[in-house]
Design a protein around this motif. Structure first.
Motif, short mmCIF file in Angstrom:
data_model
loop_
_atom_site.label_atom_id
_atom_site.label_comp_id
_atom_site.label_asym_id
_atom_site.label_seq_id
_atom_site.Cartn_x
_atom_site.Cartn_y
_atom_site.Cartn_z
N GLU A 58 0.83 -1.21 0.00
CA GLU A 58 0.00 0.00 0.00
C GLU A 58 0.86 1.26 0.00
N GLN A 66 -13.09 4.26 -2.28
CA GLN A 66 -12.11 3.38 -1.63
C GLN A 66 -11.40 4.05 -0.47
N ASP A 83 -11.71 2.77 3.21
CA ASP A 83 -10.48 2.16 3.72
C ASP A 83 -10.06 2.80 5.05
N ARG A 84 -10.16 4.13 5.09
CA ARG A 84 -9.83 4.83 6.33
C ARG A 84 -10.74 4.36 7.47
N PHE A 131 -12.35 1.49 7.68
CA PHE A 131 -12.05 0.09 8.05
C PHE A 131 -10.83 0.06 8.98
N LYS A 132 -9.81 0.84 8.64
CA LYS A 132 -8.60 0.82 9.45
C LYS A 132 -8.85 1.40 10.83
N ASN A 189 -5.81 -4.80 5.77
CA ASN A 189 -5.94 -5.31 4.41
C ASN A 189 -4.97 -6.46 4.16
N ASN A 212 -9.60 -7.31 5.67
CA ASN A 212 -10.35 -6.79 4.51
C ASN A 212 -9.51 -6.99 3.25
N TRP A 225 -9.36 -5.67 -0.92
CA TRP A 225 -9.82 -4.94 -2.10
C TRP A 225 -9.48 -5.81 -3.30
N GLN A 233 -14.72 -4.48 -2.06
CA GLN A 233 -13.96 -4.86 -0.88
C GLN A 233 -14.79 -5.94 -0.20
#
Lengths: 487, 487
Positions: free
Chosen positions: A50, B53, B57-58, B60-61, B67, B139, B141, B163
């Motif tokens: 990433e 995304q 993504d932010r 989820f983290k 990921n 997770n 993607w 995702q």
């Protein structure tokens, strides 16, 4: 293969096994096994990817490229349209012959993309009419599949993640500039972000991309002296333009085929990162790509110490975070500090901060860089402002060390005897040698020694251009080229 | 199908054609055609996906997920391990039967992942030993493939990007919390970022994910009154744990199977975004997801005007950029301002700024919101600081409009006659109706009207829970559920 959890074989003992051990102990990836040659990229490995993605993506966008997404599947017939391309890729494709519960007719079967020049060529033909539509600068982040026989985590897997740039231009000069622009972008990224010095050059005819007029690459030296081709940038000429009928009307109103480029780097870069920096203790990550740049390990024995240490550690974490450091506070219960040190070292975290009751009292924490013999006391109050400099210094140190390692392992060779001596027993270095420029000699050397020409260096990337005699045939040579064993 | 470039069919005339026209004119995507049911996501469409995304993504983290990446190919045998799962997905998979130039033996063929519960279950079994390894919050993607017969750009394509979250927990309560946490995360994102209000609820048994104990979803209303299932969060119970032997030792030292969840949203969200906000002029994007939030169109006729306007426009662009606005200066030659307005409107850019010599003199630029009858003069000097507020206001406006549209098109129905009337001729609204809770009645309604139960609403997501009589059978019902036609 004897795989022992917790053990890292030394580089000297068995470099390939060392590599596998570092990947496993660093919790980066594992072989899927149930899917031939595929890997699972685990969270710590994916987090590095990433960071690589983010850095490259920003650079691609700054140079005018836009991301898009094309189908995973490519009609089998598309691969056949460019003669060299099909020869290069057809043997490695995975083919979809059944879908939706039915067999697909012969003419409607698909290849899983091994690369996307063909399908993108098809769409470029639809999108491009005139010179006003050019240049068209597209990049795609995607998975691709090449059914390789011998696979190794990150370095060569049947499925891998990559970016593939595809551009179309109105003339060859502009396309050539793009090829070089991207080669430089890759080179700068490798050097400045990965701390992995590279040599930029042109691949020989026999090593170029299937379907390209010319391929350029960046070549990095791994810690076993072998070369890793870390990125490629291809001048496709009008080959795919002609194969997919990508025509445009130029400024003078005449029709012509577009000039195309393509270029890519992949999860292979993570393999390069590992083999550039890591040691017998495990992974070492340059701060610019480390998902965790600093770890705080709190130290306490008794409850009253814990009450004091944990809030202080959390406060320090928040301070470091505010200062832009990717920091982790390892407050897991049931693990001793020593176990934590060991784990984070193997994950390649650049710096560790140990914080106990006495450190808090004295106002100084013990810090340990991933490569350092001893620990260093740093004032806690200014740690947030000081740490950036320490990490920058560590980044520089890794780069300098890698440059020095490459210098120490690069030779200039002028006799075949010396050549076979340097490359004896599977050993490798970077060797600058004269070559007569023929594919025949290149093949003869490769067959005899398994050593290949990595590239014909661009100006300033190798010894100054001066003529000489081919190391193998004694015939005239225009300049030295780079020989090495390669991944 | 009559596809006319440049033309946007009105929603009233032909909603599905309107949708296709908006996608084409907004330059978001196109049908691949040469690959069954696949699409090419063009740069403007992909840029929206990147914003989706990044936002997800932010989130989820922030909620502790990491990921990772698992193989594209799944051994065919894996799909068979969970009985409901294979029943649901086997008919839609694409199968790889040849690779590397050879036919693969029957037992070594692969499905291209339609979803990854099976292959991830396999690895969870390897990674999880004890309660200390839990919860495991992953997770991915990725691209997935489902060989659908009827496809529509973004809404249903054979390949799509998404995702997929996969988590394992030590008990059912914790897994249930995760299912709800993600449903809320999706709901908040839809509401606050996409400006797309959603109803959160539980899918009926016949609509749940193949292999789940329970599926929750967010359901959004499109501008034709139909529902779009925009995201799902599944409680997998121990179904996959048992199928893949994912055992752990719990705190009491006993062995148990893990409790799993999975959840996903896909490029389908872009379809939802389009059908929530866009109008007969084309695409409308909420500022929080617009790749270009503001466009500056310089206006000049003569050379001396150009010399004055272009530098001022570039200066304004830089100011707006510094203020955090995603701004584009459209200084293309050979296009009239009117053409540019037209193009950017169709790309859904929230605000346009027109800058000519007189505007510069007066210190005020003409601005035009994507939805507004007229233009508004705004002082150039303070534009950078004022524009954020204007964009926020536009975001709020779109959300309020969507909420109001849904309110205006939501009904409570108590008789079968009213039901068939509301849903006559393929029309749709959101209808809250009593249902007797049986699959039999659900199927009867679906077969007769093609209207489905979208969800059983969670507390506060629909009318207050009160008993009543089933709209179809008159049998007792515990509460109203949501009926609509759906995408």
């Amino acid at each position: 293969m004897a795989e022992e959890k917790g053990k890292i074989t030394t580089q000297a003992e068995d470099f390939p096994q060392w590599y596998q051990d570092v990947v496993r102990e660093g919790d980066l990836a594992e072989a899927a096994k149930v899917v031939k040659g595929c890997m699972v990229i685990k969270p710590h490995g994916y987090a590095i990817w990433e960071k690589i993605q983010a850095g490259l993506d920003r650079r691609f966008k700054e140079t005018g490229h836009k991301n898009a997404y094309f189908p995973l599947l490519i009609p089998m017939g598309f691969l056949n349209k460019e003669a060299q391309h099909v020869e290069g890729f057809a043997p490695e494709v995975a083919v979809v012959t059944h879908a939706g519960g039915k067999a697909l007719p012969e003419g409607e079967q698909y290849a899983i993309r091994p690369t996307s020049e063909t399908i993108i060529g098809h769409f470029f033909a639809k999108w491009i009419d005139s010179y006003r539509d050019l240049p068209l600068l597209i990049n795609q982040w995607a998975n691709v599949m090449r059914w390789e026989v011998h696979t190794r985590l990150f370095l060569r897997t049947t499925e891998f993640l990559w970016q593939e740039g595809h551009t179309a231009h109105a003339d060859h000069d502009e396309a050539s500039e793009e090829v070089l622009r991207i080669l430089d972008l890759y080179g700068d990224f490798a050097h400045n972000v990965m701390a992995m010095p590279v040599i930029r050059g042109i691949k020989t005819e026999s090593e170029k991309f299937a379907g390209a007029v010319q391929t350029m690459s960046i070549e990095a030296m791994m810690r076993d002296g072998k070369a890793l081709q870390a990125g490629t940038s291809h001048d496709l000429g009008q080959n795919f333009g002609k194969a997919f009928d990508v025509k445009f009307q130029n400024e003078e109103g005449r029709e012509d085929f577009v000039w195309q480029t393509s270029w890519g780097v992949s999860t292979r870069l993570i393999g390069g990162l590992i083999m550039t920096h890591s040691d017998d203790t495990g992974l070492i990550l340059p701060p610019k790509l480390a998902p965790v740049q600093a770890v705080i390990v709190p130290i306490f024995r008794k409850a009253h110490e814990k009450e004091k240490v944990l809030p202080a550690a959390a406060g320090l974490r928040d301070e470091l975070k505010s200062a832009g450091v990717a920091v982790e506070l390892d407050d897991r219960e049931g693990k001793r500090p020593g176990e934590k040190y060991y784990e984070w070292e193997r994950k390649g975290v650049p710096i560790r901060i140990e914080l106990g009751p006495r450190d808090i009292e004295s106002g100084e924490a013990m810090t340990k860089l991933r490569i350092a013999d001893g620990k260093v006391k740093m004032p806690i109050a200014t740690l947030a402002q000081d740490l950036g400099g320490v990490l920058d210094g560590f980044q520089d140190f890794l780069l300098e060390r890698a440059v020095k390692f490459r210098e120490d392992n690069t030779v200039t060779i002028d006799s075949w005897g010396d050549f076979t001596d340097v490359f004896k027993d599977g050993e490798s270095r970077f060797a600058w040698c004269h070559w007569d420029g023929t594919a025949q000699t290149e093949t003869a050397i490769k067959e005899e020694t398994k050593v290949t020409i990595r590239c014909i260096p661009l100006e300033g990337q190798g010894p100054d251009s001066e003529p000489g005699k081919c190391i193998k045939t004694g015939k005239p040579s225009k300049r030295r080229v780079l020989f090495a064993r390669a991944y």
